[in-house]
Design an enzyme around this catalytic site. Structure first.
Site, short mmCIF file in Angstrom:
data_model
loop_
_atom_site.label_atom_id
_atom_site.label_comp_id
_atom_site.label_asym_id
_atom_site.label_seq_id
_atom_site.Cartn_x
_atom_site.Cartn_y
_atom_site.Cartn_z
N ASP A 23 46.84 67.71 101.56
CA ASP A 23 48.15 68.27 101.94
C ASP A 23 47.97 69.19 103.16
OD1 ASP A 23 46.76 70.28 100.58
OD2 ASP A 23 48.53 71.07 99.56
N ASP A 28 42.53 71.95 104.57
CA ASP A 28 42.47 70.48 104.50
C ASP A 28 42.09 69.91 105.87
OD1 ASP A 28 44.28 69.69 101.81
OD2 ASP A 28 44.90 71.53 102.81
N ASN A 52 51.00 72.22 100.35
CA ASN A 52 51.09 73.40 101.21
C ASN A 52 52.42 73.46 101.95
OD1 ASN A 52 48.57 74.65 100.74
ND2 ASN A 52 47.55 73.12 102.01
N THR A 137 42.10 67.40 97.58
CA THR A 137 42.21 68.78 98.09
C THR A 137 43.66 69.26 98.05
OG1 THR A 137 42.47 68.06 100.38
CG2 THR A 137 40.22 68.41 99.62
N PHE A 178 46.45 77.47 93.34
CA PHE A 178 47.64 76.81 93.90
C PHE A 178 47.72 75.32 93.54
CE2 PHE A 178 49.68 74.27 97.21
CZ PHE A 178 50.96 74.81 97.19
N ASN A 179 46.66 74.53 93.76
CA ASN A 179 46.77 73.07 93.57
C ASN A 179 47.13 72.71 92.14
OD1 ASN A 179 46.18 72.51 96.24
ND2 ASN A 179 43.98 72.23 95.87
N HIS A 250 38.55 76.73 101.30
CA HIS A 250 38.48 75.99 100.03
C HIS A 250 38.08 74.51 100.21
CE1 HIS A 250 40.82 79.36 98.30
NE2 HIS A 250 41.67 79.20 99.30
N ASP A 251 38.96 73.77 100.90
CA ASP A 251 38.86 72.31 100.85
C ASP A 251 37.61 71.73 101.50
OD1 ASP A 251 41.23 72.39 99.47
OD2 ASP A 251 42.48 71.92 101.20
C1 BDR Z 1 44.17 75.28 97.74
O1 BDR Z 1 45.55 75.52 97.96
C2 BDR Z 1 45.91 75.18 99.26
O2 BDR Z 1 46.71 76.17 99.84
C3 BDR Z 1 44.63 74.94 100.02
O3 BDR Z 1 44.82 73.93 100.99
C4 BDR Z 1 43.65 74.55 98.96
O4 BDR Z 1 43.67 73.17 98.73
C5 BDR Z 1 43.50 76.61 97.48
O5 BDR Z 1 44.07 77.21 96.36
CA CA Z 2 44.74 71.66 100.30
#
Ligand code: BDR
Ligand code: CA
Length: 322
Positions: A23, A28, A52, A137, A178-179, A250-251
């Protein structure tokens, strides 16, 4: 279905077939830059989902990145425009209103593939000559819907590597990442599927923090890709990342694990996703004392050599990775 073994570090090995479900989103974008610059990965397609930012932007951003990276042949598929049950939550406060704020990116040089991402996943995983790895991701809506429609696609999956969740923390609520928060029902479907999963939680990604020094090294590479990466990370680093010494990348950790599993450590566990409670919805409950009955455990990563991860990212942005 095989065990979730790492990709192996040998540059001589055949490139590993990979689908990236994402996303974009700044982190990402960096993950895509590394993956598409790696000769060890054969990216069969990029599937996009609402996360996102809304789907129309994640799909558009994936095509802009494909153009920037000079990879027009990698198909981009638009997937689910909203979570399975809940209403859409997005994260413009981290990634900007476009999802990729901060950088001038090219207009896409081609359209998205006409097929829906879920249909592509089903077709690619059913027909693949060898099992395919999934790098996830984003909210897991596309994969969950594909698994609900055609559970037998599990046989075509070598491994699923997921950025999401947290063992001891959240980032959108005190306990949810978040994901998984964005589509907890999809995450639950995926974690109940019995697939060979490696989980890259916040506990790892909060150790991979972008600093100004790293951004300067990326910029110094001097290519269009590295300039875009540096601009994106400058914007991303300026957003609010409470209680952290930098912005967590993160990703890209998902791709880093596929390329250099030795940079990470982990443990087997049962992972379940909370979907009911208003207070803790989206939480990943990691139980390392009890392993799931009758199926393989999730490999939950917990340690990372963050210097090694940044060297890997830098090498790939410079076009020298494998
Ligand atoms: C995840 O949430 C998104 O905002 C980032 O792209 C990542 O995949 C981190 O919590
Ligand atoms: Ca992401």
């Amino acid at each position: 279905m095989s065990t979730p073994e790492p990709a192996g570090d040998s540059p001589a090995a055949r490139p590993r077939p990979l689908i990236i479900d994402c996303d974009p989103g700044v982190d990402d974008a960096i993950a895509l830059m590394v993956a598409l610059n790696s000769s060890a990965l054969d990216v069969l397609g990029i599937t996009t989902v609402a996360g996102n930012v809304p789907l129309r932007l994640t799909e558009y951003n994936a095509r802009r990145l494909r153009t920037l990276l000079g990879r027009p042949g990698v198909p981009v598929y638009a997937g689910c425009p909203r979570p399975m049950v809940q209403t859409l939550v997005t994260a413009e406060e981290i990634h900007g209103t476009t999802g990729l704020d901060g950088a001038e990116l090219p207009e896409p040089d081609g359209e998205a593939a006409p097929q829906h991402a879920v249909s592509f996943l089903i077709e690619a995983l059913s027909a693949a000559p060898e099992p395919v790895t999934l790098a996830c991701t984003a909210p897991l809506t596309n994969l969950a819907v594909a698994l609900i429609q055609r559970p037998e696609i599990a046989a075509g999956i070598r491994a699923v590597v997921i950025m999401g969740g947290g063992v001891n923390r959240g980032n959108i609520t005190p306990v949810a990442e978040f994901n998984f928060y964005a589509d907890p029902h999809a995450a639950r479907v995926v974690f109940e599927s019995g697939l060979p999963i490696t989980l890259v939680p916040l506990d790892v990604t909060h150790q991979v923090l972008v600093t100004e020094k790293i951004i300067a090294r990326i910029r110094a590479i001097g290519s269009a890709v590295s300039s875009a990466a540096a601009d994106l990370l400058t914007y991303y680093g300026s957003m609010r990342h409470p209680a952290l010494a930098g912005a967590p990348l993160h990703d890209p950790c998902v791709i880093a694990w596929l390329l250099r599993p030795g940079l990470f450590g982990g443990f087997p566990a049962e992972v379940r996703i909370e979907t009911e409670s208003v207070l803790t919805v989206g939480q990943s409950v990691v139980n390392r004392r009890r392993l799931p009955e009758g199926r393989q455990p999730v490999t939950v990563l917990d340690t990372v050599d963050s210097v090694g991860v940044f060297e890997l990212i830098l090498a790939h942005l410079a076009g020298a990775g494998n």
